[in-house]
Design a protein around this motif. Structure first.
Motif, PDB file in Angstrom:
ATOM      1  N   THR A 176       0.831  -1.207   0.000  1.00 36.68           N
ATOM      2  CA  THR A 176       0.000   0.000   0.000  1.00 36.68           C
ATOM      3  C   THR A 176       0.861   1.251   0.000  1.00 36.68           C
ATOM      4  OG1 THR A 176      -1.772  -1.143   1.192  1.00 36.68           O
ATOM      5  CG2 THR A 176      -1.776   1.262   1.269  1.00 36.68           C
ATOM      6  N   GLY A 177       1.899   1.266   0.835  1.00 35.40           N
ATOM      7  CA  GLY A 177       2.769   2.432   0.913  1.00 35.40           C
ATOM      8  C   GLY A 177       3.446   2.735  -0.407  1.00 35.40           C
ATOM      9  N   MET A 178       3.905   1.678  -1.096  1.00 36.65           N
ATOM     10  CA  MET A 178       4.597   1.903  -2.362  1.00 36.65           C
ATOM     11  C   MET A 178       3.632   2.306  -3.470  1.00 36.65           C
ATOM     12  SD  MET A 178       7.570  -1.005  -2.156  1.00 36.65           S
ATOM     13  CE  MET A 178       8.596  -0.310  -3.439  1.00 36.65           C
ATOM     14  N   LEU A 179       2.394   1.847  -3.394  1.00 36.45           N
ATOM     15  CA  LEU A 179       1.394   2.353  -4.341  1.00 36.45           C
ATOM     16  C   LEU A 179       1.153   3.842  -4.129  1.00 36.45           C
ATOM     17  CD1 LEU A 179      -1.207  -0.567  -4.413  1.00 36.45           C
ATOM     18  CD2 LEU A 179       0.307   0.135  -6.269  1.00 36.45           C
ATOM     19  N   VAL A 180       1.143   4.265  -2.864  1.00 36.39           N
ATOM     20  CA  VAL A 180       1.020   5.697  -2.561  1.00 36.39           C
ATOM     21  C   VAL A 180       2.212   6.451  -3.145  1.00 36.39           C
ATOM     22  CG1 VAL A 180       0.979   7.417  -0.701  1.00 36.39           C
ATOM     23  CG2 VAL A 180      -0.376   5.320  -0.491  1.00 36.39           C
ATOM     24  N   PHE A 181       3.405   5.843  -3.135  1.00 34.94           N
ATOM     25  CA  PHE A 181       4.584   6.482  -3.736  1.00 34.94           C
ATOM     26  C   PHE A 181       4.318   6.844  -5.199  1.00 34.94           C
ATOM     27  CE2 PHE A 181       8.143   4.093  -1.177  1.00 34.94           C
ATOM     28  CZ  PHE A 181       7.673   4.651   0.003  1.00 34.94           C
ATOM     29  N   TYR A 182       3.845   5.849  -5.981  1.00 31.79           N
ATOM     30  CA  TYR A 182       3.969   5.912  -7.435  1.00 31.79           C
ATOM     31  C   TYR A 182       2.687   6.235  -8.197  1.00 31.79           C
ATOM     32  CZ  TYR A 182       8.272   3.498  -6.145  1.00 31.79           C
ATOM     33  OH  TYR A 182       9.454   3.156  -5.570  1.00 31.79           O
ATOM     34  N   VAL A 183       1.528   5.845  -7.682  1.00 37.47           N
ATOM     35  CA  VAL A 183       0.297   5.993  -8.467  1.00 37.47           C
ATOM     36  C   VAL A 183      -0.026   7.458  -8.780  1.00 37.47           C
ATOM     37  CG1 VAL A 183      -2.204   5.653  -8.440  1.00 37.47           C
ATOM     38  CG2 VAL A 183      -0.679   3.776  -7.795  1.00 37.47           C
ATOM     39  N   PRO A 184       0.061   8.405  -7.815  1.00 39.25           N
ATOM     40  CA  PRO A 184      -0.242   9.804  -8.175  1.00 39.25           C
ATOM     41  C   PRO A 184       0.643  10.345  -9.300  1.00 39.25           C
ATOM     42  CG  PRO A 184      -0.260   9.536  -5.797  1.00 39.25           C
ATOM     43  CD  PRO A 184       0.298   8.260  -6.355  1.00 39.25           C
ATOM     44  N   ASP A 201       3.973   9.127   7.040  1.00 39.70           N
ATOM     45  CA  ASP A 201       4.661  10.400   6.784  1.00 39.70           C
ATOM     46  C   ASP A 201       5.633  10.280   5.615  1.00 39.70           C
ATOM     47  OD1 ASP A 201       3.276  11.218   8.969  1.00 39.70           O
ATOM     48  OD2 ASP A 201       5.005  11.654  10.231  1.00 39.70           O
ATOM     49  N   SER A 202       6.410   9.174   5.593  1.00 37.14           N
ATOM     50  CA  SER A 202       7.376   8.959   4.518  1.00 37.14           C
ATOM     51  C   SER A 202       6.664   8.727   3.192  1.00 37.14           C
ATOM     52  CB  SER A 202       8.280   7.768   4.842  1.00 37.14           C
ATOM     53  OG  SER A 202       9.115   8.062   5.938  1.00 37.14           O
ATOM     54  N   ALA A 203       5.544   7.979   3.238  1.00 40.34           N
ATOM     55  CA  ALA A 203       4.782   7.714   2.017  1.00 40.34           C
ATOM     56  C   ALA A 203       4.276   9.016   1.402  1.00 40.34           C
ATOM     57  CB  ALA A 203       3.616   6.773   2.317  1.00 40.34           C
ATOM     58  N   ARG A 229       6.819   1.143 -12.195  1.00 38.20           N
ATOM     59  CA  ARG A 229       6.969   1.012 -10.747  1.00 38.20           C
ATOM     60  C   ARG A 229       5.687   0.505 -10.100  1.00 38.20           C
ATOM     61  NH1 ARG A 229      11.664   3.025  -8.676  1.00 38.20           N
ATOM     62  NH2 ARG A 229      11.185   1.422  -7.151  1.00 38.20           N
ATOM     63  N   THR A 230       4.535   0.973 -10.598  1.00 37.10           N
ATOM     64  CA  THR A 230       3.257   0.521 -10.068  1.00 37.10           C
ATOM     65  C   THR A 230       3.050  -0.964 -10.342  1.00 37.10           C
ATOM     66  OG1 THR A 230       2.297   2.729 -10.370  1.00 37.10           O
ATOM     67  CG2 THR A 230       0.759   0.897 -10.123  1.00 37.10           C
TER      68      THR A 230
END
Length: 267
Positions: free
Chosen positions: A66-74, A125-127, A107-108
């Motif tokens: 979930t965190g990595m999806l928050v990184f890249y999807v937007p 916070d980091s995400a 990446r997604t």
């Protein structure tokens, strides 16, 4: 130096926001890299809980996926939206939009179908910080490129070498992510010393190829914001890879001491 830059970089765009964002991006991302070297990590992957032990503030933890999806999807959605927001007949702008969209789409897809996750996670916070950085970088690079339409081209055209560098970065990064994924079965959550590819020379070859990919986008764009973002990213990934090598040395007695952090034989 200024004359050399002017021959390969478009003049700064007539936008105070893009100019300011370029400087802010460089300083902020490079600062995060220095923080990594000093032991203050963005909290994801193997470093997700290191700083939380020193903080009394309650932190929200997301799963790694979930965190990595928050990184890249937007950022990916920003790239997709740019094809509607910035219709054009300019090859350079088209290539910037395509490469950024491909990068974050890849990446997604890796997050969903390639990566195998440990028990670590991502602190919210980091995400949010990483997601905001990628989203603003994608939007600013594309908008800054759009503003160059009608300007004279730089004397040195780097867009075709940039495409080659981007492809090298994309495929090299994917290959080493696949090697990392092959280290674990679905039930295996432990970290291991990675092997194969360039892992015998550096502990973070996936970061090395990510850098090459962003240098490729810089060469395609030849504008101020990608220059600042790429320099900042290089500093950040140097710091992150340095911290990663230090982590492996602390966890594995048999970690080979001649394996560098990011650049073979050098760093």
């Amino acid at each position: 130096m200024a004359s050399m830059l002017s021959s390969v970089i478009f003049p700064p765009p007539p936008s105070l926001i893009i100019s300011v964002m370029s400087v802010v991006s460089l300083v902020a991302i490079a600062g995060l890299g220095i923080s990594e070297i000093l032991g203050k990590h963005l909290q994801y992957s193997r470093f997700w809980n290191l700083n939380s032990e020193k903080s009394t503030r309650m932190q929200i933890k997301l799963s790694s996926r979930t965190g990595m999806l928050v990184f890249y999807v937007p950022a990916f959605l920003s790239g997709v939206a740019s094809f509607v927001l910035y219709p054009n007949h300019d090859l350079r702008l088209f290539l910037v939009k395509v490469t950024l969209t491909i990068h974050f789409f890849k990446r997604t897809i890796e997050v969903l179908f390639v990566h195998k996750y440990s028990t670590s996670g991502v602190v919210l916070d980091s995400a949010i910080l990483i997601s905001s950085s990628y989203f603003s970088a994608t939007s600013s690079m594309i908008h800054g490129q759009y503003l160059t339409q009608g300007f004279p081209e730089p004397q040195v055209d780097l867009k075709y070498p940039g495409v080659l560098l981007f492809l090298l970065g994309i495929f090299g990064n994917l290959y080493h992510h696949l090697l990392l994924a092959s280290l674990r079965t679905k039930s295996d959550k432990e970290y291991k010393i990675p092997k194969g590819g360039l892992f015998g020379l550096v502990i973070c070859p996936h970061y090395l190829f990510e850098v090459l990919g962003f240098i490729g986008i810089l060469f395609i764009s030849q504008t101020l914001y990608p220059l600042c973002f790429t320099v900042g990213t290089i500093v950040y990934l140097m710091g992150r890879s340095y911290a990663t090598r230090r982590w492996y040395l602390s966890k594995f007695e048999d970690f080979p001491k001649d394996v560098k952090a990011l650049i073979p034989y050098v760093f």
